[in-house]
Design an enzyme around this catalytic site. Structure first.
Site, PDB file in Angstrom:
ATOM      1  CD  GLU A  57      -2.603   1.299   2.606  1.00  0.00           C
ATOM      2  OE1 GLU A  57      -3.641   1.976   2.610  1.00  0.00           O
ATOM      3  OE2 GLU A  57      -2.173   0.680   3.597  1.00  0.00           O
ATOM      4  CG  ASP A  60      -6.319   4.057   1.846  1.00  0.00           C
ATOM      5  OD1 ASP A  60      -6.942   5.127   1.667  1.00  0.00           O
ATOM      6  OD2 ASP A  60      -6.301   3.477   2.947  1.00  0.00           O
ATOM      7  CD  GLN A 115      -7.416  -0.336   3.482  1.00  0.00           C
ATOM      8  OE1 GLN A 115      -6.450   0.422   3.392  1.00  0.00           O
ATOM      9  NE2 GLN A 115      -7.520  -1.222   4.454  1.00  0.00           N
ATOM     10  CD  GLU A 150      -6.932   1.716   6.849  1.00  0.00           C
ATOM     11  OE1 GLU A 150      -6.209   0.942   7.484  1.00  0.00           O
ATOM     12  OE2 GLU A 150      -6.582   2.260   5.785  1.00  0.00           O
TER      13      GLU A 150
END
Length: 262
Positions: A143, A178, A204, A240
């Site tokens: 990530e 993300d 995310q 998240e």
């Protein structure tokens, strides 16, 4: 329609950790994720998942000394043996809990450290992790994280992450996209999702810039969710974010999608 996983590290902090499973299920979630399972026995977590009809979407491999400020060890020279042991530990948990995605954090790099050396170690460690995970049908994800939230984090950009995965060449090594981090570092999320979807293993979300609910802030998530569907992503989308107030009270954004949860 997208499928969502509640992130139990950030959400449902009104409850003790093991009670968050039931709280998420009551709100309609069919899947969860969290940062780390290692404070609990794998069997204990499995019981909570099964009792509440939940699927474990993802968790992270051991990150080093989190309390001391470490944020992963995958790129850290001299920590290779520790990294390999951490993957063994993580895979022991996946075999019980049942998730098929494992996030491996890159770690921090100092201003006076060699980026090339970190990258070499990172590539070697990721190749090992992917090979070890492949036998269990687990996909390893990496990530990019913004340096506002984690100063000095080694991996920050989507194109860098995709290039690293391509260089390692393992079919079960992909990028964790993300949206919150990508918006802060790069923006232009729709173009990057279109460009990189084949190499994305997990997604995310969070509102930008405060990391609250996804209906707060500068991103148009309904548009992004429709795009993600159009691009054929069939994994879970991890929520998240830090709820602005009570977790359940802030889930108005989720209700239109609950009928599709499975």
């Amino acid at each position: 329609m997208p499928r969502f996983a509640a992130n139990l590290t950030m959400m449902y902090n009104e409850y003790a950790f093991l009670d968050r499973f039931a709280a998420a299920a009551r709100d309609g979630f069919k899947a969860i994720e969290f940062l780390f399972p290692y404070d609990f026995l794998a069997d204990e977590l499995k019981v909570r998942l099964e009792a509440n009809g939940l699927t474990q979407a993802l968790f992270n491999a051991p990150p080093g000394d989190w309390a001391a400020g470490e944020r992963g060890i995958a790129s850290l020279p001299g920590r290779e043996d520790e990294f390999r042991r951490s993957i063994d530990t993580a895979l022991d948990y996946t075999r019980v809990i049942g998730n098929r995605k494992l996030h491996v954090m890159a770690g921090l790099i100092g201003a006076d450290e060699s980026s090339a050396r970190h990258r070499d170690v990172y590539l070697e460690n990721l190749a090992h992790a992917a090979k070890a995970a492949q036998a269990d049908g687990v996909t390893v994800v990496i990530e990019p994280i913004n340096q506002r939230d984690i100063p000095g984090f080694f991996l920050n950009r989507q194109d860098d992450a995709q290039a690293i995965c391509a260089e390692v060449g393992a079919p079960n090594l992909k990028v964790q996209f993300d949206c919150y981090h990508c918006q802060i570092v790069e923006g232009d999320l729709a173009v990057k999702l279109k460009r990189d979807m084949a190499g994305i293993g997990h997604i995310q979300i969070a509102g930008v810039p405060e990391r609250h609910e996804p209906d707060i802030g500068e991103l148009n998530y309904p548009y992004l969710f429709e795009l993600i569907d159009t691009l054929g992503y069939d994994g879970y989308i991890g929520c998240e974010y830090r709820p602005r107030a009570g977790t359940s009270a802030g889930l108005g954004w989720l209700r239109p999608y609950l009928h599709n949860a499975r």
